[in-house]
Motif scaffolding. Structure first.
Motif, PDB file in Angstrom:
ATOM      1  N   TRP A  45      -1.656  -7.426   9.547  1.00  0.00           N
ATOM      2  CA  TRP A  45      -2.864  -7.486   8.909  1.00  0.00           C
ATOM      3  C   TRP A  45      -3.984  -7.223   9.681  1.00  0.00           C
ATOM      4  O   TRP A  45      -5.028  -6.909   9.219  1.00  0.00           O
ATOM      5  CB  TRP A  45      -2.838  -9.058   8.019  1.00  0.00           C
ATOM      6  N   ASP A  90      -4.291  -5.037  11.823  1.00  0.00           N
ATOM      7  CA  ASP A  90      -4.239  -3.576  11.971  1.00  0.00           C
ATOM      8  C   ASP A  90      -4.743  -2.858  10.657  1.00  0.00           C
ATOM      9  O   ASP A  90      -5.360  -2.093  10.473  1.00  0.00           O
ATOM     10  CB  ASP A  90      -3.016  -3.075  12.455  1.00  0.00           C
ATOM     11  N   PHE A  91      -3.994  -3.572   9.439  1.00  0.00           N
ATOM     12  CA  PHE A  91      -4.172  -3.146   8.056  1.00  0.00           C
ATOM     13  C   PHE A  91      -5.845  -3.168   7.925  1.00  0.00           C
ATOM     14  O   PHE A  91      -6.685  -2.541   7.505  1.00  0.00           O
ATOM     15  CB  PHE A  91      -3.552  -3.989   7.143  1.00  0.00           C
ATOM     16  N   LYS A  96       2.680   2.855   2.324  1.00  0.00           N
ATOM     17  CA  LYS A  96       2.639   3.870   3.378  1.00  0.00           C
ATOM     18  C   LYS A  96       3.879   3.563   4.282  1.00  0.00           C
ATOM     19  O   LYS A  96       4.374   2.490   4.232  1.00  0.00           O
ATOM     20  CB  LYS A  96       1.230   3.624   4.221  1.00  0.00           C
ATOM     21  N   ARG A 113      -7.427   1.380  -2.812  1.00  0.00           N
ATOM     22  CA  ARG A 113      -6.026   1.440  -2.574  1.00  0.00           C
ATOM     23  C   ARG A 113      -5.898   0.047  -1.701  1.00  0.00           C
ATOM     24  O   ARG A 113      -4.867  -0.450  -1.970  1.00  0.00           O
ATOM     25  CB  ARG A 113      -5.572   2.613  -2.035  1.00  0.00           C
ATOM     26  N   ALA A 114      -6.453   0.072  -0.697  1.00  0.00           N
ATOM     27  CA  ALA A 114      -6.275  -1.111   0.457  1.00  0.00           C
ATOM     28  C   ALA A 114      -6.706  -2.154  -0.288  1.00  0.00           C
ATOM     29  O   ALA A 114      -5.795  -3.419  -0.072  1.00  0.00           O
ATOM     30  CB  ALA A 114      -7.273  -0.760   1.529  1.00  0.00           C
ATOM     31  N   ARG A 160       4.967  -3.721  18.323  1.00  0.00           N
ATOM     32  CA  ARG A 160       4.708  -4.845  19.086  1.00  0.00           C
ATOM     33  C   ARG A 160       5.744  -5.900  18.872  1.00  0.00           C
ATOM     34  O   ARG A 160       6.320  -6.389  19.779  1.00  0.00           O
ATOM     35  CB  ARG A 160       3.384  -5.627  18.660  1.00  0.00           C
ATOM     36  N   PHE A 181       4.778  -4.040   8.024  1.00  0.00           N
ATOM     37  CA  PHE A 181       4.061  -2.598   8.129  1.00  0.00           C
ATOM     38  C   PHE A 181       3.217  -2.634   8.928  1.00  0.00           C
ATOM     39  O   PHE A 181       2.792  -3.519   9.934  1.00  0.00           O
ATOM     40  CB  PHE A 181       3.924  -2.304   6.809  1.00  0.00           C
ATOM     41  N   GLU A 182       2.542  -1.133   9.344  1.00  0.00           N
ATOM     42  CA  GLU A 182       1.478  -0.826  10.241  1.00  0.00           C
ATOM     43  C   GLU A 182       2.208  -0.414  11.627  1.00  0.00           C
ATOM     44  O   GLU A 182       2.786  -1.557  11.965  1.00  0.00           O
ATOM     45  CB  GLU A 182       0.428  -2.067  10.271  1.00  0.00           C
ATOM     46  N   SER A 222      -8.179  -3.499   9.941  1.00  0.00           N
ATOM     47  CA  SER A 222      -9.171  -2.736  10.712  1.00  0.00           C
ATOM     48  C   SER A 222      -8.968  -1.227  10.148  1.00  0.00           C
ATOM     49  O   SER A 222      -9.986  -0.208  10.280  1.00  0.00           O
ATOM     50  CB  SER A 222      -8.700  -2.384  12.025  1.00  0.00           C
ATOM     51  N   LEU A 223      -7.807  -0.474   9.929  1.00  0.00           N
ATOM     52  CA  LEU A 223      -7.648   0.856   9.828  1.00  0.00           C
ATOM     53  C   LEU A 223      -7.865   1.331   8.114  1.00  0.00           C
ATOM     54  O   LEU A 223      -8.211   2.226   7.736  1.00  0.00           O
ATOM     55  CB  LEU A 223      -6.136   1.191  10.186  1.00  0.00           C
ATOM     56  N   GLU A 224      -7.366   0.567   7.306  1.00  0.00           N
ATOM     57  CA  GLU A 224      -7.543   0.619   5.886  1.00  0.00           C
ATOM     58  C   GLU A 224      -8.809  -0.073   5.067  1.00  0.00           C
ATOM     59  O   GLU A 224      -9.274   0.549   4.193  1.00  0.00           O
ATOM     60  CB  GLU A 224      -6.318   0.125   5.098  1.00  0.00           C
ATOM     61  N   ILE A 231       0.937  -1.260   0.017  1.00  0.00           N
ATOM     62  CA  ILE A 231      -0.099   0.042  -0.054  1.00  0.00           C
ATOM     63  C   ILE A 231       0.991   1.290   0.082  1.00  0.00           C
ATOM     64  O   ILE A 231       0.250   2.486   0.020  1.00  0.00           O
ATOM     65  CB  ILE A 231      -0.871  -0.028   1.059  1.00  0.00           C
ATOM     66  N   ALA A 265       1.900  -2.670  14.781  1.00  0.00           N
ATOM     67  CA  ALA A 265       2.489  -4.080  14.632  1.00  0.00           C
ATOM     68  C   ALA A 265       3.973  -4.034  14.859  1.00  0.00           C
ATOM     69  O   ALA A 265       4.559  -5.067  15.402  1.00  0.00           O
ATOM     70  CB  ALA A 265       1.991  -4.751  13.395  1.00  0.00           C
ATOM     71  N   LEU A 272      -8.219   3.972  17.245  1.00  0.00           N
ATOM     72  CA  LEU A 272      -9.283   4.043  16.420  1.00  0.00           C
ATOM     73  C   LEU A 272     -10.029   5.226  16.966  1.00  0.00           C
ATOM     74  O   LEU A 272     -10.896   5.871  16.156  1.00  0.00           O
ATOM     75  CB  LEU A 272     -10.159   2.986  16.500  1.00  0.00           C
TER      76      LEU A 272
END
Lengths: 420, 419
Positions: free
Chosen positions: B97, B99-100, A54, B136-137, A73, A66-67, B102-104, A52, A70, A104
């Protein structure tokens, strides 16, 4: 072990999460050299490690991650012997709970508010209002939790605190001013305690709270051409209009007074047209609050005008209703000399004597006009207090006085007189 | 032991936990008699989750909120299952994944979906941004799934459970085939997962939505709470109705056989048309801030409707005074609707042929039938109902009320008002 490589801008708050966690965990993380946002994250090599595109992305010997949460962690768990992830399953769950809450409910809403103000999204008032409302709800919940907890989970810093503080940092440093955060004192205490920990300070540096909300950029630029256009139009009007009026006023005023001109006429022009407000006030019969009072605050120019409360000093004298009413009526008649520069409401309050007399006045300029104080002897019979319109209680009192709201300060109104 | 989950039965965030529980062999039960808007407002609930959202899991060690955290807890409760890995890098990728997803993905699906349920304002730029971000996601996910059966490793992990539950909301409510067919690996992945026995047990048979839900009127829901309050007040007013009825009858019987105008039988509106007309007439400066804002404050989208009209034969408007007379005549003939309408007619252009366009406010949700029947000018115009949730149309309304120039790039020859 070889150091881990983090691909991100150096001042990226999402990379702070990993760097601070690394400090606590004793892991070495280095920035990718020569990382350039918008360039380095668009290369085919980068998209291979994060499709993606980012940031941040962490390179590890076993592969990329990524993220940002994560990544943090992973770094935290790399050395097992630290307390960042709690010491039990329930603590782990609570850490995950607050990490997600922070991302969130807090971070997402701060960004929804902040991004349009730095040109990274369209500015839409309803969206901003919803984001601020949701953010307040989230900070309220967080404040409740922190009222009885020093840290989010357990009795020492965990990853939840690192991530929460990095998310709050974006808000405190850029958009959350003191008047906003003071509603959430436990959040304030928590934030300043955390950012001053050595491991945070080492990464983030000295933190200062934003002193002002950034202005909306996206809306300003398109409107600037209009303003410059309007100004050009306004100039000829001002000049043309001023010249003929001047001789008229001189002639009028020279008869009653030695002064050539009222000082209020020399003030900078105000966008508020007093006669417009008086007409709106007079002509609005229903939906008064939604139309007239809202219209008032839309028109009101706090630089060209000021609002004042007045309280009669000798209310114990007001034992006979018609005498009290006559007294107020006389006051308004004598104020006629200020008709061009003032609007007033006088309330006679109470259902049994002694009656209280209180008023609200709008005057041109920032002070009660000197000629009014000089000419009108009633002025010294009242206590005058300038209205602080940033105080919601005072503003509401203004609204109630304009509206003849009953009960007024718990009492019925005997009468309400208007000067207009 | 059974853990108690506070959530509604059909909550997709609860599905994450219930499916994870199936895989990990943990017993989770939904709290009995859970009622959204009631059960999550009690002091006991707010003690568990101070923000008052669902789901919340009660455990012997204390409550947990945030659906992904709950799912993680349940997945780890019995250590020996495949939902998490024994390797650090795989666990990092599972977190990645989750987080991806949930967020994206979930966040953007919600941005598209909530306004269509009426739970958020509908703002076209927000919708466009969310649609673009979601694509995009999906593209990134599709790329990853081109060479992976599951998100991480070679079997279902918690990342797959959470991602599939997030996709489920999209596929079943919002994402039609024409959208998802651009992402064939995501489609393959989703249908494979939802047909796994442990998913099917919780989700049931899944079908893809055939259409995107429509946008409800943006103004309807916020005005509902106001309505319930005035209703009891309005009832005593109804007692006053017999009087005007008697008065109205003799007036109307003379010109028309109908005993009463159907518009008078509509439910009372909080908007008082005469108040708007007075505000319009009396506001001389700061027009936009006072009159136009006042209009939108007064406007009742249930009791009234707004219409644009465009003259069908603008090529005929070659002589200015003839055009102006035509419009003037139209307004005179509309006098029969004075109690029920407000209108603005603009004559546009600095040279022939002039365009004639208008804005009208009518009582009720349609153009009144008696106006269409009695006023022959109506059929000379194309009529379009205004969508006030469309900011472009709303701004056009503002400009027409205000006689804004240039109007659609042209100057105004005249602006006439019916009031």
């Amino acid at each position: 072990m070889t150091p881990l490589i983090l691909h991100a801008g150096k001042t990226n708050k999402n990379s702070y999460k990993t760097l601070i966690a690394a400090e606590y965990a004793g892991v070495q993380v280095d920035f990718a050299p020569n990382f350039e946002m918008g360039v380095s994250n668009k290369t085919p090599e980068f998209l291979k490690i994060n499709p993606i595109g980012k940031v941040p992305v962490l390179e590890t010997p076993d592969g990329p991650i990524f993220e940002s949460n994560a990544i943090a962690r992973y770094v935290t768990r790399l050395k097992g012997d630290n307390t960042l992830y709690g010491s039990s399953l329930i603590e782990y769950a609570h850490i995950e709970q607050w990490i997600d809450f922070s991302s969130l409910e807090i971070d997402a809403n701060i960004i929804k508010w902040y991004a349009p103000r730095v040109g990274r999204g369209p500015y839409l008032p309803p969206a901003e209002e919803a984001a601020i409302s949701a953010l307040k709800r989230a900070l309220g919940a967080l404040n409740t939790h922190l009222a009885s907890n020093t840290y989010l989970v357990g009795h020492s810093v965990t990853l939840a605190d690192i991530i929460m503080t990095c998310n709050l940092y974006l808000g405190f440093a850029n958009i959350l001013v003191k008047s906003f955060t003071s509603e959430f004192p436990h959040v304030e205490r928590y934030f300043w305690t955390l950012v001053n920990q050595p491991n945070f300070r080492k990464i983030i540096g000295q933190v200062k709270q934003a002193e002002a909300i950034p202005p909306v950029q996206s809306a300003k630029k398109p409107s600037q051409p209009k303003e410059s256009k309007a100004k050009a139009k306004d100039e000829p009007k001002k000049e043309a209009n001023k010249v003929p009026e001047k001789p008229k006023e001189e002639a009028e005023e020279e008869a009653p007074k030695p002064k050539p001109k009222n000082p209020l006429d020399l003030l900078p022009p105000s966008p508020m047209i007093l006669d417009e407000w008086k007409r709106l006030y007079s002509n609005t019969k229903t939906n008064f609050r939604e139309v007239a009072i809202k219209g008032f605050w839309d028109m009101y120019d706090p630089e060209g005008y000021s609002l004042w409360f007045c309280d009669y000093k000798y209310n114990d004298e007001n034992t006979v209703s018609f005498v009290t009413l006559n007294k107020v009526g006389g006051f308004l008649q004598r104020m006629d000399l200020a008709r061009k520069y003032a609007f007033g409401k006088m309330l006679v309050i109470g259902s049994v004597p002694p009656f209280k007399v209180k008023g609200l006045w709008l005057f041109r300029g920032q002070e009660i006009p000197k000629f009014v104080i000089d000419e009108c002897y009633d002025m010294e019979l009242y206590e005058w207090t300038k209205v602080d319109i940033s105080d919601e209680a005072q503003k509401e009192r203004v609204n109630q006085m304009i509206e003849d709201y009953e009960p007024f300060e718990g009492e019925a109104l005997l009468d309400a007189k208007c000067f207009k």
